[in-house]
Design a protein around this motif. Sequence first.
Motif, mmCIF file in Angstrom:
data_model
loop_
_atom_site.group_PDB
_atom_site.id
_atom_site.type_symbol
_atom_site.label_atom_id
_atom_site.label_comp_id
_atom_site.label_asym_id
_atom_site.label_seq_id
_atom_site.Cartn_x
_atom_site.Cartn_y
_atom_site.Cartn_z
ATOM 1 N N LEU A 1 93.872 -4.022 34.007
ATOM 2 C CA LEU A 1 94.214 -2.898 33.647
ATOM 3 C C LEU A 1 95.306 -1.494 34.041
ATOM 4 C CD1 LEU A 1 93.200 -4.237 30.174
ATOM 5 C CD2 LEU A 1 94.795 -5.397 31.681
ATOM 6 N N PRO A 2 95.383 -1.288 33.858
ATOM 7 C CA PRO A 2 96.732 0.119 33.813
ATOM 8 C C PRO A 2 95.713 1.189 33.837
ATOM 9 C CG PRO A 2 98.700 -0.786 32.624
ATOM 10 C CD PRO A 2 97.420 -1.927 32.547
ATOM 11 N N GLY A 3 95.174 1.357 32.403
ATOM 12 C CA GLY A 3 93.698 2.720 32.156
ATOM 13 C C GLY A 3 93.032 2.579 33.172
ATOM 14 N N GLU A 4 92.110 1.104 33.572
ATOM 15 C CA GLU A 4 91.252 0.860 34.297
ATOM 16 C C GLU A 4 91.759 1.339 35.316
ATOM 17 O OE1 GLU A 4 89.493 -2.914 31.232
ATOM 18 O OE2 GLU A 4 90.857 -2.637 32.674
ATOM 19 N N PHE A 5 92.501 0.768 36.369
ATOM 20 C CA PHE A 5 92.931 1.285 37.469
ATOM 21 C C PHE A 5 93.126 2.171 37.939
ATOM 22 C CE2 PHE A 5 95.874 0.360 41.192
ATOM 23 C CZ PHE A 5 94.447 -0.599 41.866
ATOM 24 N N GLU A 6 93.651 3.594 36.830
ATOM 25 C CA GLU A 6 93.873 4.585 36.868
ATOM 26 C C GLU A 6 92.568 5.369 36.910
ATOM 27 O OE1 GLU A 6 95.107 8.586 33.982
ATOM 28 O OE2 GLU A 6 95.687 6.646 33.286
ATOM 29 N N GLN A 7 91.407 4.804 35.996
ATOM 30 C CA GLN A 7 90.134 5.970 36.483
ATOM 31 C C GLN A 7 89.410 5.487 38.112
ATOM 32 O OE1 GLN A 7 86.442 3.886 33.657
ATOM 33 N NE2 GLN A 7 86.646 6.372 32.854
ATOM 34 N N LEU A 8 89.783 3.997 37.877
ATOM 35 C CA LEU A 8 89.164 4.201 39.281
ATOM 36 C C LEU A 8 89.849 4.406 40.135
ATOM 37 C CD1 LEU A 8 87.417 1.962 40.909
ATOM 38 C CD2 LEU A 8 89.808 0.183 40.959
ATOM 39 N N GLY A 9 91.090 4.900 40.575
ATOM 40 C CA GLY A 9 91.564 5.670 41.456
ATOM 41 C C GLY A 9 91.286 6.661 40.907
ATOM 42 N N LYS A 10 91.528 7.408 40.359
ATOM 43 C CA LYS A 10 90.215 9.027 40.297
ATOM 44 C C LYS A 10 89.286 8.905 40.636
ATOM 45 C CE LYS A 10 89.369 10.642 35.576
ATOM 46 N NZ LYS A 10 88.728 10.782 34.186
ATOM 47 N N GLY B 1 91.018 7.839 49.950
ATOM 48 C CA GLY B 1 91.353 9.227 48.863
ATOM 49 C C GLY B 1 92.349 9.779 47.963
ATOM 50 N N ALA B 2 92.911 10.205 48.933
ATOM 51 C CA ALA B 2 94.488 9.923 48.839
ATOM 52 C C ALA B 2 95.698 9.036 48.308
ATOM 53 C CB ALA B 2 95.721 10.331 50.134
ATOM 54 N N ILE B 3 94.648 7.693 48.607
ATOM 55 C CA ILE B 3 95.385 6.500 47.394
ATOM 56 C C ILE B 3 94.606 6.579 46.594
ATOM 57 C CG2 ILE B 3 94.963 3.547 47.890
ATOM 58 C CD1 ILE B 3 95.482 3.490 50.316
ATOM 59 N N GLY B 4 93.456 6.452 45.981
ATOM 60 C CA GLY B 4 93.234 6.196 44.995
ATOM 61 C C GLY B 4 93.592 8.014 43.962
ATOM 62 N N TYR B 5 94.068 8.948 44.967
ATOM 63 C CA TYR B 5 94.595 10.023 43.623
ATOM 64 C C TYR B 5 95.815 9.397 43.621
ATOM 65 C CZ TYR B 5 95.988 14.894 42.468
ATOM 66 O OH TYR B 5 97.007 15.565 41.059
ATOM 67 N N ALA B 6 96.756 8.720 44.257
ATOM 68 C CA ALA B 6 98.067 8.748 43.981
ATOM 69 C C ALA B 6 97.744 7.208 43.244
ATOM 70 C CB ALA B 6 98.925 7.771 45.338
ATOM 71 N N ILE B 7 97.005 6.371 43.101
ATOM 72 C CA ILE B 7 97.084 5.736 41.532
ATOM 73 C C ILE B 7 96.219 6.362 39.934
ATOM 74 C CG2 ILE B 7 95.849 3.486 40.706
ATOM 75 C CD1 ILE B 7 95.135 3.069 43.644
ATOM 76 N N PHE B 8 95.825 6.903 40.444
ATOM 77 C CA PHE B 8 95.868 8.009 39.070
ATOM 78 C C PHE B 8 96.583 8.536 38.448
ATOM 79 C CE2 PHE B 8 94.245 13.006 37.526
ATOM 80 C CZ PHE B 8 93.946 12.055 36.435
ATOM 81 N N ILE B 9 97.602 9.456 39.838
ATOM 82 C CA ILE B 9 97.908 10.190 38.825
ATOM 83 C C ILE B 9 99.853 8.959 38.904
ATOM 84 C CG2 ILE B 9 98.577 12.247 40.630
ATOM 85 C CD1 ILE B 9 101.059 11.530 42.597
ATOM 86 N N LYS B 10 99.652 7.934 39.277
ATOM 87 C CA LYS B 10 100.261 6.785 38.452
ATOM 88 C C LYS B 10 100.166 5.874 37.206
ATOM 89 C CE LYS B 10 104.205 7.659 42.308
ATOM 90 N NZ LYS B 10 104.742 8.245 41.774
ATOM 91 N N ASN B 11 99.360 6.367 36.679
ATOM 92 C CA ASN B 11 99.108 6.304 35.401
ATOM 93 C C ASN B 11 98.524 4.441 35.863
ATOM 94 O OD1 ASN B 11 101.550 8.022 34.514
ATOM 95 N ND2 ASN B 11 99.216 8.275 33.445
#
Length: 661
Positions: free
Chosen positions: A95-104, A369-379
């Motif tokens: 889910l979005p919150g879970e994927f956001e945390q995974l990106g971080k 790492g950049a992909i993960g950070y992009a997922i994080f900032i895109k919620n």
Amino acid sequence: MNKLKYRSDIDGLRAIAVLSVVWYHAFPEYFKGGYIGVDIFFVISGFLISGIIFENLEKNKFSFREFYTRRIIRIFPALLLVFLFSLFVGWLTLLPGEFEQLGKHISGGASFISNFILWNESGYFDNIAETKPLLHLWSLAVEEQFYIIWPLLLFFTWKFRFNKFFLILVILLISFCINLYLLSKDPSGTFYLPFSRFWELLIGSFLAYVIFYNKLNSDKYNGYLEKFNLKFFANILSLIGIILISYGLYSITKISEFPGYLALYPTLGAMLIILSGQISWIGQRVLSNPIFVWIGLISYPLYLWHWPLLSFARIIEDGTPNNMIIYTAVLLSILLSWVTFKFIEKPLRNSNDKGKKAILLIILMVIIGAIGYAIFIKNGIPDRFVKQQGVMNIFAKPRTAVNSYECNKWVPELQNVEFKNGFCMLSKNQAPTILFIGDSHMSQYQSSIWNNFSSESVMMIVKHYCLPFSSNHSMRGECKENFDSIIKLIEENKTIKKIYMTGYWSFLMTGGSAESGTRWRTSLPVMDDVASSFKKHGENLISTILNANKEVVFIKDIPDLNFDIQSCYDMRPFRLTAKRNRDACYLDYNEYKDRVTQYDNVINDILNKYSDVKVYDPRHIFCRENKCYASDEKLPYYENGDHLNDLASDMVIKDMINTLK
């Protein structure tokens, strides 16, 4: 750079370490101390890396470029594979919150700062460990931080002819003392931060120094004892080492104060086993067994693979998956580890042009790492799941905002008092007449209190882990200072006439923590000494309020769920088994009552001493006909396992006002 002579017994020790961790993660109820396998890894790593550095420094062959190239070739390939796997599975299932945390966490893992990120996340509102597929990378981050600092220190010590033994011993003791000091101040920091963990790697470094600088040649690096053929003594030491590790596995649990002194069991045990070498019976017959050696050879990729597989299974199944899924995840992690070692790690290690390959691996790690950070900032890219948007919006809805004012202007008793992990707020810009104190189980009511006590100037003081009172386990450091400030406020303030208090009583009573994974899932027993200290602080607070001629309202706790509230709704886009959404969104009242009776008894023992205290119990709102409901027919009452949303919070506050008229 020269490499040390291969020791099969060390690979066997690696096998013990990784199997302990894997079994603990798969079946934590049966192998409660298995996480100390990480500490064994730290000792092994410190021993091998320091030994390589010592040997190459003395032969004047040490090269920073080659050292870090070898580390990149060793660490990056399997880690990149696990990141790619996690991104793929996360995209399909989280889910979005879970994927956001995974990106971080991917971004933090790729930059080897996972331990700092997890330390910053740890706390009262942190989601449990099982829902973080990359949680285990904290230990890899600690090791890599050590590898950045330690070669530099050893090089300059060798260059300027300083005493390496003194350097190792001093830093080891300083790190160990930091570990002991922080344990009472910041348990999470002690667990995750490098400077409270370096001493474990330095135990291995200390052993490497003792062996190497006893004038052993590199081809005799099997151990100091082997040089003198002290086989009997080696057997004794290796047996003591096994006993220390076994005792740690048996006695240490996830609620133990760790690392602290307890980490000496696995670290000293590992040191003694390495010291005893292959001439001991355990080193020769057990640890050098081909099965143990094979597991040791794949231990690094196995450590990386097993936890994401288990964690994703738990997330997808909204709780503990069945044993078949767990066994499958473990077996699959072993298979993937072998494939990773056989077809990726080994060929890369034996290949030419390692420098170019290392540069390519660095570039790939930066991209990941950049992909993960992009997922994080895109919620977490919520647009992935169109069908689930309606239900997800229910849980994504923020709490109602209310105007609040700082306390300091109107409450001089709290000047210079800071409530970290909490706050002090006023509903009006004037002196308070009512005080609400507690943890997040108080702050969940803030908007409703502000609205329903509109004629009063309300002050709310919140401190997670701690307020309104706790056991000695938590009542120390900042918590004790804040509690004493509350006592002073009550004794000296003249405008406050009434005080309400509530909290997550079972959490406060037992000293439970989010890191332990116990919240919302299991019940911790109330030990006699813990109950006694909890009562002492509670009676102290209530007596202080009554002696100051103020009214007391004690609010009992809401039912905390033993299931994920989101499992009441069709949100999960993918499952391993059949749809597992709950047919009815409620707790069995009798099961809930059995679980919380031990806590209620302690609370009632306190309240029975004070006839002037008004008591409000909100559970009748949710519990009726032997069921405790977590939602009405359409909307949930909870935002997570033990916090109400605004809808239910307003129901509680309005009912409390009517009940206590």
